[in-house]
Design a protein around this motif. Structure first.
Motif, PDB file in Angstrom:
ATOM      1  N   LYS A  48       0.813  -1.212   0.000  1.00 35.24           N
ATOM      2  CA  LYS A  48       0.000   0.000   0.000  1.00 35.24           C
ATOM      3  C   LYS A  48       0.849   1.266   0.000  1.00 35.24           C
ATOM      4  O   LYS A  48       0.321   2.377  -0.021  1.00 35.24           O
ATOM      5  CB  LYS A  48      -0.922   0.020   1.220  1.00 35.24           C
ATOM      6  CG  LYS A  48      -1.974  -1.067   1.211  1.00 35.24           C
ATOM      7  CD  LYS A  48      -2.873  -0.978   2.437  1.00 35.24           C
ATOM      8  CE  LYS A  48      -3.938  -2.070   2.401  1.00 35.24           C
ATOM      9  NZ  LYS A  48      -4.775  -2.072   3.619  1.00 35.24           N
ATOM     10  N   LYS A  49       2.157   1.054   0.063  1.00 34.71           N
ATOM     11  CA  LYS A  49       3.091   2.192   0.107  1.00 34.71           C
ATOM     12  C   LYS A  49       2.695   3.140   1.232  1.00 34.71           C
ATOM     13  O   LYS A  49       2.486   4.356   1.030  1.00 34.71           O
ATOM     14  CB  LYS A  49       3.133   2.930  -1.232  1.00 34.71           C
ATOM     15  CG  LYS A  49       3.740   2.101  -2.362  1.00 34.71           C
ATOM     16  CD  LYS A  49       3.909   2.917  -3.622  1.00 34.71           C
ATOM     17  CE  LYS A  49       4.717   2.170  -4.664  1.00 34.71           C
ATOM     18  NZ  LYS A  49       4.163   0.869  -5.036  1.00 34.71           N
ATOM     19  N   SER A  50       2.592   2.573   2.412  1.00 39.06           N
ATOM     20  CA  SER A  50       2.221   3.400   3.553  1.00 39.06           C
ATOM     21  C   SER A  50       2.856   2.865   4.827  1.00 39.06           C
ATOM     22  O   SER A  50       3.213   1.687   4.934  1.00 39.06           O
ATOM     23  CB  SER A  50       0.700   3.448   3.710  1.00 39.06           C
ATOM     24  OG  SER A  50       0.220   2.190   4.114  1.00 39.06           O
ATOM     25  N   SER A  51       2.991   3.771   5.785  1.00 41.49           N
ATOM     26  CA  SER A  51       3.531   3.437   7.094  1.00 41.49           C
ATOM     27  C   SER A  51       2.692   4.149   8.141  1.00 41.49           C
ATOM     28  O   SER A  51       2.086   5.188   7.860  1.00 41.49           O
ATOM     29  CB  SER A  51       4.986   3.895   7.200  1.00 41.49           C
ATOM     30  OG  SER A  51       5.480   3.734   8.515  1.00 41.49           O
ATOM     31  N   SER A  52       2.650   3.575   9.331  1.00 41.47           N
ATOM     32  CA  SER A  52       1.958   4.269  10.405  1.00 41.47           C
ATOM     33  C   SER A  52       2.836   4.301  11.644  1.00 41.47           C
ATOM     34  O   SER A  52       3.656   3.398  11.872  1.00 41.47           O
ATOM     35  CB  SER A  52       0.623   3.585  10.732  1.00 41.47           C
ATOM     36  OG  SER A  52       0.861   2.312  11.287  1.00 41.47           O
TER      37      SER A  52
END
Lengths: 112, 114
Positions: free
Chosen positions: A69-73
């Motif tokens: 998802k090409k995301s980080s949290s």
């Protein structure tokens, strides 16, 4: 060069609550780093997660990375007033020369 | 024992003037950076030097000239200052060039152009 975009832009919570902020990016990365900036100060490194890692912990911080998802949290648990700051993600592109790219950050306010 | 230091911390000057900001790191790092943070907190890289050699120059007006006399110092000189140059400028360093290293930031220099 790609750019990390943090979301939300601003977050206001009560002490003791958890704070979650997200970072999205556009192309494949080698790693992603999170930094904190207190008002009027320089950025301080918090945590680095590599592209082959999915989760990393450091004290009350938990970082996840979803490369599909090409995301980080970034999750801050049991927040404190001292966590009030802006939080930035920085990305390093795969296979390219390293041009550090930061977003506008998430401004977190923790009310005592 | 400041790791990355910048001087001055605040700089207020008139349009058209020339000014310099100095940066020093005592960490023994090879790579140093200059960033500009605008009023919306957007942090944008301007330059990077590795062992006194320029490796990144990100479409910055040529009124901005970095100078690295040795690998512990990276100074920023700005000619003919404009209103739009008002921002906070951060110096940073990392052990090596490349994306796996943590960057260590200085406290920033708040430049106000009147």
């Amino acid at each position: 060069s790609q750019q990390g975009e943090e979301d939300p832009q601003a977050l206001s919570i009560q002490e003791g609550e958890n704070a979650t902020m997200n970072c999205s990016y556009k192309t494949s990365i080698n790693n992603l780093q999170w930094y904190r900036q207190n008002s009027g100060r320089g950025l301080v490194h918090l945590i680095l997660i590599r592209s082959n890692e999915r989760e990393k912990h450091s004290g009350r911080l938990r970082v996840t990375l979803d490369t599909s998802k090409k995301s980080s949290s970034l999750l801050i648990t049991a927040s404190r007033a001292a966590d009030t700051a802006s939080y930035f993600c920085a990305t390093a592109i795969s296979g390219g020369s390293y041009i550090p790219t930061f977003g506008r950050g998430t401004s977190l306010i923790v009310h005592p | 024992d400041t790791a990355v230091s910048q001087t001055p911390k605040y700089l207020v000057t008139q349009m058209g003037n020339d000014k310099s900001i100095k940066c020093e790191q005592n960490l023994g790092h090879d790579t140093m950076y200059w960033y500009k943070q605008d009023s919306k907190k957007f942090l944008k890289i301007m330059f990077s030097y590795n062992n006194k050699e320029l490796i990144i120059n990100e479409t910055v007006p040529n009124r901005f000239s970095p100078k690295s006399p040795d690998k512990a110092h990276l100074n920023l000189h700005i000619n003919s200052l404009e209103l739009g140059d008002s921002a906070v400028y951060f110096c940073a360093s990392s052990p090596r060039r490349g994306g796996t290293d943590t960057q260590y930031f200085g406290p920033g220099t708040r430049l106000t152009v009147l």
